[in-house]
Design an enzyme around this catalytic site. Structure first.
Site, PDB file in Angstrom:
ATOM      1  N   SER A 189       0.836  -1.190   0.000  1.00 27.30           N
ATOM      2  CA  SER A 189       0.000   0.000   0.000  1.00 27.30           C
ATOM      3  C   SER A 189       0.880   1.253   0.000  1.00 27.30           C
ATOM      4  O   SER A 189       1.687   1.428  -0.912  1.00 27.30           O
ATOM      5  CB  SER A 189      -0.972  -0.041   1.181  1.00 27.30           C
ATOM      6  OG  SER A 189      -2.008   0.897   1.026  1.00 27.30           O
ATOM      7  N   GLU A 315      -9.579  -5.216  -3.898  1.00 23.74           N
ATOM      8  CA  GLU A 315      -8.903  -4.351  -2.928  1.00 23.74           C
ATOM      9  C   GLU A 315      -9.864  -3.546  -2.058  1.00 23.74           C
ATOM     10  O   GLU A 315      -9.768  -3.543  -0.835  1.00 23.74           O
ATOM     11  CB  GLU A 315      -7.960  -3.381  -3.670  1.00 23.74           C
ATOM     12  CG  GLU A 315      -6.804  -4.021  -4.402  1.00 23.74           C
ATOM     13  CD  GLU A 315      -5.563  -4.159  -3.546  1.00 23.74           C
ATOM     14  OE1 GLU A 315      -5.630  -3.839  -2.345  1.00 23.74           O
ATOM     15  OE2 GLU A 315      -4.530  -4.582  -4.082  1.00 23.74           O
ATOM     16  N   HIS A 411      -7.855  -5.635   0.342  1.00 20.38           N
ATOM     17  CA  HIS A 411      -6.630  -4.925   0.700  1.00 20.38           C
ATOM     18  C   HIS A 411      -6.067  -5.469   2.015  1.00 20.38           C
ATOM     19  O   HIS A 411      -6.808  -5.650   2.981  1.00 20.38           O
ATOM     20  CB  HIS A 411      -6.961  -3.437   0.837  1.00 20.38           C
ATOM     21  CG  HIS A 411      -5.783  -2.527   0.810  1.00 20.38           C
ATOM     22  ND1 HIS A 411      -4.879  -2.492  -0.224  1.00 20.38           N
ATOM     23  CD2 HIS A 411      -5.352  -1.585   1.704  1.00 20.38           C
ATOM     24  CE1 HIS A 411      -3.966  -1.580   0.018  1.00 20.38           C
ATOM     25  NE2 HIS A 411      -4.217  -1.020   1.185  1.00 20.38           N
TER      26      HIS A 411
END
Length: 501
Positions: A189, A315, A411
């Site tokens: 990320s 995600e 995610h």
């Protein structure tokens, strides 16, 4: 055996598992406060005697309180520290090990190296030396300081901290059994985009030899957006929009002011892109330290390193699950979302054609996730490969059906698998409860891929193959690959230079 000599002095770690020693909270730079606040990191002071490094150091200023990790308290200043996991070497003559340096994510605003997700034990047992680090976050690390000499108050202080940590690794890691000539920098990320930035920054050249980036998020910020954010935060903190005014505000003042700004943007439909999920900070394409967004840099100007990229296939469902993303439930709202981000007019119809029965919320989350993470990650891999660099791409597709519904490949779900920490109770939400035997086998393969890539530059599949983790046949994308190729085709006309972060 638990003593190690660094350039600043001797440190003592502790055994955390059979055959594994962790040396925690080692300062790699001086506390970035007082006269050093908003400046580039300074060298850490030396010490006499043995420094006990058996607990994580303080985390960077933030308001988040994450499960299993320490929270920041005003007054905590020695925040630029790192941790080393290494194998016990008593009675052995093993050679220097490959090194993996981990940069955590958290929207450049929260998180730390002390999160249970990032325990290095499994990777040490796979043959690596593992380094995790803290760096400045929020305004302290990425806020733009106006009307000041950039050499005194540079943008991208968080990236400068990461470079200082990599320099520490270069100068010290041999004492821990690591090979300074075989360093892989990895992140997820915000940490993954930090890795991407490091590959295009001259200051970072030669400090690492391979790169792992999971779920890159982009684009990075323009100087204008960074300056606009500073004005919002200064107003919320009730200080002048000047270097003197911002320096007079305490770190706690700016953390609280940033939270107030994010809350206001989240409640304001006129706020444009930040109405949907207000992220205030990020690397700034200042043209000095960071020449441009990593996608905009000529691939020939990137570091000549091997690259391993991964992203999850759904995600943004995590951001929806934790309530940080705006819910979009109607076609009208979806159209406004696309216009606010400057997306091509044919993109929403293309997604609807690929998912004709999906509710609007699912289309929105799919587009938002691909825009923010999936497509940006894939484009970064494409451009690296087109420069002739060895590049590997993978996607994480593991789903789990529970009594509460489907736990998606969202995610952050891939990271507990790559670190081999599935039994940590703090990751249960991410993976949908206690791990199964199949989960442990998947994790074993993913840990092995990271370790092999860090050691040799080859994760276990070819550069012409996309590995789908958690699919029935990980060597073949199959129908899922066809669908994802359709999503990628929908993005061909999208220009990231126009996509507002």
């Amino acid at each position: 055996m638990d003593l190690f000599l660094t350039v600043n002095g001797q440190v003592r770690g502790r055994r955390t598992a059979s055959g594994v020693v962790a040396v925690l909270g080692i300062p790699y730079a001086a506390p970035p406060f007082g006269p050093d606040r908003f400046k580039a990191p300074r060298p850490a002071p030396a010490w006499r005697g043995v420094r006990d490094c058996v607990a994580f150091g303080p985390v960077a200023p933030q308001s988040a309180e994450l499960p299993g990790a320490p929270a920041w308290s005003p007054g905590d200043e020695d925040v630029l520290s790192l941790n080393v996991w290494t194998g016990e070497r008593e009675g052995t003559r093993e050679g220097a090990r490959p090194v993996l340096v981990w940069i955590h994510g958290g929207a450049y605003t929260f998180g730390s190296s002390a999160q249970p997700d990032f325990d290095g034990t499994a990777l040490v047992r796979a043959g690596l030396v593992v380094v995790t680090l803290n760096y400045r976050l929020g305004f302290e690390g990425f806020g733009h300081i106006p009307d000041a000499d950039g050499s005194d108050f540079p943008d991208n202080r968080g990236l400068l901290d990461q470079i200082a940590a990599l320099e520490w690794v270069r100068d010290n890691i041999a004492a821990f059994g690591g090979d300074p000539a075989n360093v892989t920098v990895a992140g997820q990320s915000a940490g993954a985009t930090s890795v991407a930035c490091l590959t295009v920054m001259e200051r970072a050249r030669g400090l690492f030899h391979r790169a792992v980036a999971h779920s890159l998020v982009g684009p990075v910020y323009s100087r204008q957006l960074a300056a606009d954010t500073t004005r919002l935060v200064a107003d919320a903190a009730e200080v002048p929009v000047t270097a003197a005014g911002l320096t007079a505000a305490s770190p706690d003042d700016l953390v609280r002011a940033s939270d107030r700004v994010a809350d206001r943007l989240r409640a304001d439909p006129a706020a444009g892109p930040r109405y949907y999920d207000p992220v205030l900070y990020g690397p700034v394409a200042d043209g000095v330290l960071l020449p441009a967004d990593p996608l905009a840099v000529d691939p020939a100007d990137r570091a000549d390193v091997d690259l391993l990229v991964c992203h999850t296939t759904e995600e943004y469902w995590l951001l929806d699950a934790v309530g940080s993303s705006k819910k979009i439930l109607t076609d009208s709202e979806l159209g406004t979302f696309a216009r606010d981000f400057g997306l091509p007019g044919d993109l929403v119809p293309a997604y609807r054609a690929l998912r004709p029965d999906a509710p609007v919320l699912d289309l929105y989350l799919a587009i938002f996730g691909d825009m923010s993470f999936g497509e940006y990650s894939s484009r970064f891999a494409d451009r690296h490969a087109h420069a002739g660099r060895r590049t590997y791409l993978s996607r994480f597709a593991r789903k789990r059906v529970t009594e509460g519904g489907v736990v998606r490949p969202w995610h952050c779900a891939d990271i507990p698998f790559t670190f081999g920490v599935l039994d940590a109770p703090e990751v249960a939400f991410l993976i949908g409860g206690p791990p199964t035997a199949e989960d442990h086998e998947l994790s074993r393969r993913m840990v092995r891929a990271w370790a092999d890539f860090a050691a040799t530059g080859e994760p276990g599949w070819g550069t012409d193959t996309v590995r789908i983790w958690g699919a029935q046949d990980e060597g073949d994308e199959g129908d899922q690959g066809d669908t994802y190729d359709g999503f990628r085709a929908a993005w061909r006309s999208a220009d990231y230079a126009r996509v507002h972060p």
